[in-house]
Motif scaffolding. Sequence first.
Motif, PDB file in Angstrom:
ATOM      1  N   ARG A 136      -1.045  12.078 142.981  1.00 55.85           N
ATOM      2  CA  ARG A 136      -2.077  11.042 143.016  1.00 55.85           C
ATOM      3  C   ARG A 136      -1.985  10.281 144.325  1.00 55.85           C
ATOM      4  O   ARG A 136      -0.920   9.763 144.672  1.00 55.85           O
ATOM      5  N   LEU A 137      -3.096  10.187 145.026  1.00 57.02           N
ATOM      6  CA  LEU A 137      -3.124   9.370 146.224  1.00 57.02           C
ATOM      7  C   LEU A 137      -2.833   7.928 145.841  1.00 57.02           C
ATOM      8  O   LEU A 137      -3.258   7.468 144.781  1.00 57.02           O
ATOM      9  N   ARG A 138      -2.104   7.223 146.660  1.00 57.45           N
ATOM     10  CA  ARG A 138      -1.727   5.820 146.459  1.00 57.45           C
ATOM     11  C   ARG A 138      -0.669   5.622 145.387  1.00 57.45           C
ATOM     12  O   ARG A 138      -0.198   4.516 145.198  1.00 57.45           O
ATOM     13  N   ALA A 139      -0.285   6.653 144.638  1.00 57.72           N
ATOM     14  CA  ALA A 139       0.749   6.488 143.611  1.00 57.72           C
ATOM     15  C   ALA A 139       2.123   6.388 144.281  1.00 57.72           C
ATOM     16  O   ALA A 139       2.464   7.202 145.133  1.00 57.72           O
ATOM     17  N   ARG A 140       2.893   5.374 143.898  1.00 60.97           N
ATOM     18  CA  ARG A 140       4.242   5.171 144.434  1.00 60.97           C
ATOM     19  C   ARG A 140       5.300   5.260 143.339  1.00 60.97           C
ATOM     20  O   ARG A 140       6.472   5.448 143.622  1.00 60.97           O
ATOM     21  N   HIS A 141       4.872   5.125 142.084  1.00 59.72           N
ATOM     22  CA  HIS A 141       5.767   5.154 140.934  1.00 59.72           C
ATOM     23  C   HIS A 141       5.063   5.900 139.800  1.00 59.72           C
ATOM     24  O   HIS A 141       3.837   5.908 139.726  1.00 59.72           O
ATOM     25  N   VAL A 142       5.862   6.483 138.910  1.00 62.37           N
ATOM     26  CA  VAL A 142       5.319   7.149 137.731  1.00 62.37           C
ATOM     27  C   VAL A 142       6.080   6.637 136.518  1.00 62.37           C
ATOM     28  O   VAL A 142       7.304   6.583 136.517  1.00 62.37           O
ATOM     29  N   LEU A 143       5.341   6.269 135.501  1.00 59.45           N
ATOM     30  CA  LEU A 143       5.913   5.795 134.245  1.00 59.45           C
ATOM     31  C   LEU A 143       5.672   6.872 133.194  1.00 59.45           C
ATOM     32  O   LEU A 143       4.544   7.335 133.040  1.00 59.45           O
ATOM     33  N   GLU A 144       6.749   7.290 132.501  1.00 63.58           N
ATOM     34  CA  GLU A 144       6.645   8.325 131.479  1.00 63.58           C
ATOM     35  C   GLU A 144       7.057   7.756 130.126  1.00 63.58           C
ATOM     36  O   GLU A 144       7.980   6.961 130.041  1.00 63.58           O
ATOM     37  N   ALA A 145       6.380   8.201 129.078  1.00 63.26           N
ATOM     38  CA  ALA A 145       6.699   7.806 127.703  1.00 63.26           C
ATOM     39  C   ALA A 145       6.226   8.910 126.772  1.00 63.26           C
ATOM     40  O   ALA A 145       5.493   9.807 127.192  1.00 63.26           O
ATOM     41  N   GLU A 146       6.638   8.841 125.501  1.00 60.72           N
ATOM     42  CA  GLU A 146       6.169   9.825 124.532  1.00 60.72           C
ATOM     43  C   GLU A 146       4.651   9.744 124.412  1.00 60.72           C
ATOM     44  O   GLU A 146       4.066   8.659 124.514  1.00 60.72           O
ATOM     45  N   ALA A 147       4.024  10.885 124.186  1.00 61.62           N
ATOM     46  CA  ALA A 147       2.567  10.948 124.069  1.00 61.62           C
ATOM     47  C   ALA A 147       2.074   9.956 123.020  1.00 61.62           C
ATOM     48  O   ALA A 147       2.622   9.870 121.930  1.00 61.62           O
ATOM     49  N   GLY A 148       1.062   9.186 123.379  1.00 61.19           N
ATOM     50  CA  GLY A 148       0.464   8.205 122.478  1.00 61.19           C
ATOM     51  C   GLY A 148       1.005   6.796 122.647  1.00 61.19           C
ATOM     52  O   GLY A 148       0.350   5.835 122.245  1.00 61.19           O
ATOM     53  N   ALA A 149       2.169   6.649 123.250  1.00 60.50           N
ATOM     54  CA  ALA A 149       2.787   5.324 123.389  1.00 60.50           C
ATOM     55  C   ALA A 149       1.972   4.390 124.284  1.00 60.50           C
ATOM     56  O   ALA A 149       1.790   3.217 123.960  1.00 60.50           O
ATOM     57  N   MET A 150       1.474   4.893 125.388  1.00 59.82           N
ATOM     58  CA  MET A 150       0.794   4.021 126.348  1.00 59.82           C
ATOM     59  C   MET A 150      -0.508   3.458 125.797  1.00 59.82           C
ATOM     60  O   MET A 150      -0.853   2.316 126.075  1.00 59.82           O
ATOM     61  N   ALA A 151      -1.218   4.232 124.991  1.00 57.87           N
ATOM     62  CA  ALA A 151      -2.441   3.711 124.366  1.00 57.87           C
ATOM     63  C   ALA A 151      -2.069   2.547 123.441  1.00 57.87           C
ATOM     64  O   ALA A 151      -2.765   1.530 123.401  1.00 57.87           O
ATOM     65  N   GLY A 152      -0.975   2.678 122.726  1.00 63.25           N
ATOM     66  CA  GLY A 152      -0.510   1.610 121.849  1.00 63.25           C
ATOM     67  C   GLY A 152      -0.107   0.363 122.611  1.00 63.25           C
ATOM     68  O   GLY A 152      -0.201  -0.750 122.100  1.00 63.25           O
ATOM     69  N   TRP A 153       0.356   0.537 123.833  1.00 58.86           N
ATOM     70  CA  TRP A 153       0.742  -0.601 124.668  1.00 58.86           C
ATOM     71  C   TRP A 153      -0.454  -1.197 125.404  1.00 58.86           C
ATOM     72  O   TRP A 153      -0.316  -2.223 126.076  1.00 58.86           O
ATOM     73  N   GLY A 154      -1.607  -0.552 125.363  1.00 57.02           N
ATOM     74  CA  GLY A 154      -2.777  -1.028 126.088  1.00 57.02           C
ATOM     75  C   GLY A 154      -2.728  -0.702 127.567  1.00 57.02           C
ATOM     76  O   GLY A 154      -3.418  -1.316 128.377  1.00 57.02           O
ATOM     77  N   LEU A 155      -1.933   0.286 127.945  1.00 56.14           N
ATOM     78  CA  LEU A 155      -1.801   0.673 129.350  1.00 56.14           C
ATOM     79  C   LEU A 155      -2.992   1.528 129.742  1.00 56.14           C
ATOM     80  O   LEU A 155      -3.255   2.573 129.140  1.00 56.14           O
ATOM     81  N   ARG A 156      -3.731   1.088 130.768  1.00 55.68           N
ATOM     82  CA  ARG A 156      -4.917   1.792 131.253  1.00 55.68           C
ATOM     83  C   ARG A 156      -5.127   1.409 132.713  1.00 55.68           C
ATOM     84  O   ARG A 156      -4.507   0.465 133.200  1.00 55.68           O
ATOM     85  N   PRO A 157      -5.984   2.130 133.442  1.00 57.24           N
ATOM     86  CA  PRO A 157      -6.214   1.801 134.849  1.00 57.24           C
ATOM     87  C   PRO A 157      -6.588   0.330 135.033  1.00 57.24           C
ATOM     88  O   PRO A 157      -7.357  -0.233 134.259  1.00 57.24           O
ATOM     89  N   GLY A 158      -5.988  -0.274 136.051  1.00 54.52           N
ATOM     90  CA  GLY A 158      -6.237  -1.670 136.369  1.00 54.52           C
ATOM     91  C   GLY A 158      -5.210  -2.628 135.792  1.00 54.52           C
ATOM     92  O   GLY A 158      -5.113  -3.773 136.234  1.00 54.52           O
ATOM     93  N   VAL A 159      -4.425  -2.180 134.829  1.00 53.62           N
ATOM     94  CA  VAL A 159      -3.404  -3.036 134.204  1.00 53.62           C
ATOM     95  C   VAL A 159      -2.177  -3.068 135.115  1.00 53.62           C
ATOM     96  O   VAL A 159      -1.774  -2.050 135.663  1.00 53.62           O
ATOM     97  N   ARG A 160      -1.596  -4.237 135.285  1.00 58.88           N
ATOM     98  CA  ARG A 160      -0.388  -4.380 136.104  1.00 58.88           C
ATOM     99  C   ARG A 160       0.837  -4.368 135.215  1.00 58.88           C
ATOM    100  O   ARG A 160       0.886  -5.080 134.208  1.00 58.88           O
ATOM    101  N   VAL A 161       1.831  -3.570 135.585  1.00 56.70           N
ATOM    102  CA  VAL A 161       3.075  -3.467 134.843  1.00 56.70           C
ATOM    103  C   VAL A 161       4.091  -4.401 135.496  1.00 56.70           C
ATOM    104  O   VAL A 161       4.265  -4.378 136.702  1.00 56.70           O
ATOM    105  N   GLU A 162       4.713  -5.224 134.682  1.00 51.90           N
ATOM    106  CA  GLU A 162       5.743  -6.141 135.182  1.00 51.90           C
ATOM    107  C   GLU A 162       7.097  -5.698 134.644  1.00 51.90           C
ATOM    108  O   GLU A 162       7.224  -5.365 133.469  1.00 51.90           O
ATOM    109  N   ILE A 163       8.088  -5.702 135.522  1.00 57.90           N
ATOM    110  CA  ILE A 163       9.448  -5.320 135.147  1.00 57.90           C
ATOM    111  C   ILE A 163      10.341  -6.536 135.272  1.00 57.90           C
ATOM    112  O   ILE A 163      10.300  -7.252 136.272  1.00 57.90           O
ATOM    113  N   SER A 164      11.117  -6.785 134.210  1.00 61.90           N
ATOM    114  CA  SER A 164      12.059  -7.908 134.259  1.00 61.90           C
ATOM    115  C   SER A 164      13.403  -7.409 133.751  1.00 61.90           C
ATOM    116  O   SER A 164      13.475  -6.464 132.968  1.00 61.90           O
ATOM    117  N   PRO A 165      14.487  -8.060 134.207  1.00 63.69           N
ATOM    118  CA  PRO A 165      15.830  -7.640 133.793  1.00 63.69           C
ATOM    119  C   PRO A 165      16.082  -7.841 132.317  1.00 63.69           C
ATOM    120  O   PRO A 165      15.472  -8.605 131.648  1.00 63.69           O
TER     121      PRO A 165
END
Length: 113
Positions: free
Chosen positions: A84-113
């Motif tokens: 993917r052009l512009r992709a710098r990171h890839v997030l992987e999860a079991e199939a179906g998990a991301m829809a349950g999390w509401g992850l879709r284009p335009g959503v920002r992922v935040e990482i905290s310790p």
Amino acid sequence: MADKTAPDDRPRHGPVPLEIAASYRARTRGLLGRDGIEGALLLTPAGSVHTFRMRFAIDVAYLDRHMTVLAVRTMAPGRLGLPRLRARHVLEAEAGAMAGWGLRPGVRVEISP
């Protein structure tokens, strides 16, 4: 992994367990040899993935340098994902998990310790 936020900054889901694969060895291994994952795996840096020799289907989110989702795809075992052009990171999860999390284009992922 902390709350994912939409462009309007409303949280979409609570914290999700996150593993980070930042070394070459960890990125190469990824989810190979596993029967599943609790939460998600962040490959960084990465712009594409494959599912050869994997035991289960996965959701893949391609993230830009600001951790904003560019695309989300579900991949069956034995597939090669296109870079993917512009992709710098890839997030992987079991199939179906991301829809349950509401992850879709335009959503920002935040990482905290």
